[in-house]
Design a protein around this motif. Structure first.
Motif, short mmCIF file in Angstrom:
data_model
loop_
_atom_site.label_atom_id
_atom_site.label_comp_id
_atom_site.label_asym_id
_atom_site.label_seq_id
_atom_site.Cartn_x
_atom_site.Cartn_y
_atom_site.Cartn_z
N ASN A 36 59.85 47.56 27.75
CA ASN A 36 58.61 46.78 27.82
C ASN A 36 57.39 47.69 27.77
O ASN A 36 56.39 47.36 27.13
N TYR A 37 57.47 48.84 28.45
CA TYR A 37 56.36 49.80 28.42
C TYR A 37 56.03 50.19 26.98
O TYR A 37 54.87 50.11 26.56
N PHE A 38 57.03 50.60 26.21
CA PHE A 38 56.76 51.05 24.84
C PHE A 38 56.33 49.90 23.95
O PHE A 38 55.47 50.07 23.08
N SER A 39 56.88 48.73 24.15
CA SER A 39 56.46 47.56 23.38
C SER A 39 54.99 47.22 23.65
O SER A 39 54.19 47.03 22.73
N LEU A 40 54.63 47.16 24.93
CA LEU A 40 53.26 46.83 25.30
C LEU A 40 52.29 47.95 24.94
O LEU A 40 51.16 47.69 24.52
N LEU A 41 52.73 49.20 25.08
CA LEU A 41 51.89 50.34 24.68
C LEU A 41 51.61 50.26 23.18
O LEU A 41 50.47 50.47 22.75
N GLY A 42 52.63 49.92 22.40
CA GLY A 42 52.44 49.75 20.96
C GLY A 42 51.43 48.67 20.64
O GLY A 42 50.63 48.80 19.70
N GLU A 43 51.42 47.60 21.42
CA GLU A 43 50.43 46.52 21.21
C GLU A 43 49.02 47.00 21.53
O GLU A 43 48.07 46.67 20.83
N VAL A 44 48.88 47.79 22.58
CA VAL A 44 47.56 48.32 22.96
C VAL A 44 47.03 49.22 21.85
O VAL A 44 45.84 49.20 21.53
N TYR A 45 47.89 50.01 21.23
CA TYR A 45 47.48 50.96 20.20
C TYR A 45 47.08 50.30 18.88
O TYR A 45 46.49 50.95 18.03
N LYS A 46 47.36 49.03 18.71
CA LYS A 46 47.04 48.34 17.46
C LYS A 46 45.54 48.08 17.35
O LYS A 46 44.85 47.87 18.35
N GLU A 48 43.82 45.59 16.47
CA GLU A 48 43.31 44.31 16.97
C GLU A 48 43.65 44.04 18.44
O GLU A 48 43.58 42.91 18.90
N SER A 49 44.01 45.08 19.18
CA SER A 49 44.39 44.86 20.59
C SER A 49 43.21 44.36 21.41
O SER A 49 42.05 44.59 21.07
N LYS A 50 43.54 43.68 22.48
CA LYS A 50 42.54 43.09 23.38
C LYS A 50 42.70 43.68 24.79
O LYS A 50 43.73 44.27 25.11
N SER A 51 41.71 43.44 25.62
CA SER A 51 41.78 43.93 27.00
C SER A 51 42.99 43.34 27.74
O SER A 51 43.57 43.99 28.61
N GLU A 52 43.40 42.12 27.37
CA GLU A 52 44.56 41.49 27.99
C GLU A 52 45.84 42.29 27.74
O GLU A 52 46.76 42.27 28.55
N ASP A 53 45.89 42.98 26.59
CA ASP A 53 47.06 43.81 26.30
C ASP A 53 47.18 44.96 27.29
O ASP A 53 48.28 45.33 27.70
N ILE A 54 46.05 45.52 27.69
CA ILE A 54 46.05 46.59 28.68
C ILE A 54 46.48 46.04 30.04
O ILE A 54 47.28 46.66 30.75
N VAL A 55 46.00 44.87 30.39
CA VAL A 55 46.38 44.24 31.66
C VAL A 55 47.89 44.02 31.70
O VAL A 55 48.54 44.31 32.71
N LYS A 56 48.47 43.50 30.60
CA LYS A 56 49.92 43.28 30.55
C LYS A 56 50.68 44.59 30.74
O LYS A 56 51.68 44.63 31.47
N LEU A 57 50.21 45.64 30.08
CA LEU A 57 50.86 46.95 30.22
C LEU A 57 50.83 47.40 31.67
O LEU A 57 51.84 47.84 32.22
#
Length: 155
Positions: A36-46, A48-57
């Motif tokens: 989950n960490y690497f999946s969510l980290l990958g989303e943050v690095y995109k 079009e990422s949003k602040s919510e992606d950081i919160v999920k991570l």
């Protein structure tokens, strides 16, 4: 001891055991957290990422989590680390494509820790994964309860 008291004692023991087991994180739980960490980290690095992606991570992390990067001498607590992500996102530092992924290559389990070999890459239209460069990276994860309490990078 009468039958009711025996049942109550047994139920109490089972409840305590189940609670203790629920607060521990076995190999499967740790592996799931890392994935989950690497999946969510990958989303943050995109891009079009949003602040919510950081919160999920950061929901994956224990309140006392530490992030350390040996080479760059980084040593962040949870708040400092989250602020660094937010500042990077706000200044447009993240620009990975929608097909970018981080792939875990290997797990080495230890007591309350996992050493991880991973690399960055892209998923093609056909679903094939292509590494970005030939670099495999190493990180050590620590766990406290059912949360990540340490991420230490060695690249």
């Amino acid at each position: 001891m009468n039958a009711k008291l025996k049942i109550i004692s047994l139920l109490t023991a089972l409840t305590i055991t189940n609670f203790a087991m629920a607060s521990e994180c076995d190999k499967s739980c740790k592996k799931h957290l890392v994935e989950n960490y690497f999946s969510l980290l990958g989303e943050v690095y995109k891009k079009e990422s949003k602040s919510e992606d950081i919160v999920k991570l950061f929901d994956l992390f224990h309140s006392d989590v530490r992030y350390e990067h040996i080479e760059y001498q980084a040593n962040f607590n949870k708040l400092e680390w989250q602020q660094a992500f937010t500042e990077n996102q706000n200044r447009g530092a993240y620009g990975a494509s929608k097909n970018s992924v981080i792939s875990v290559k290997n797990y080495i389990f230890g007591k309350n820790h996992i050493a991880i070999e991973y690399s960055y890459g892209e998923i093609s239209e056909t679903g094939d994964w292509t590494p970005k460069g030939d670099q495999n990276l190493l990180a050590l994860f620590g766990f406290s309860g059912r949360k990540i309490s340490l991420v230490r990078e060695y690249w």
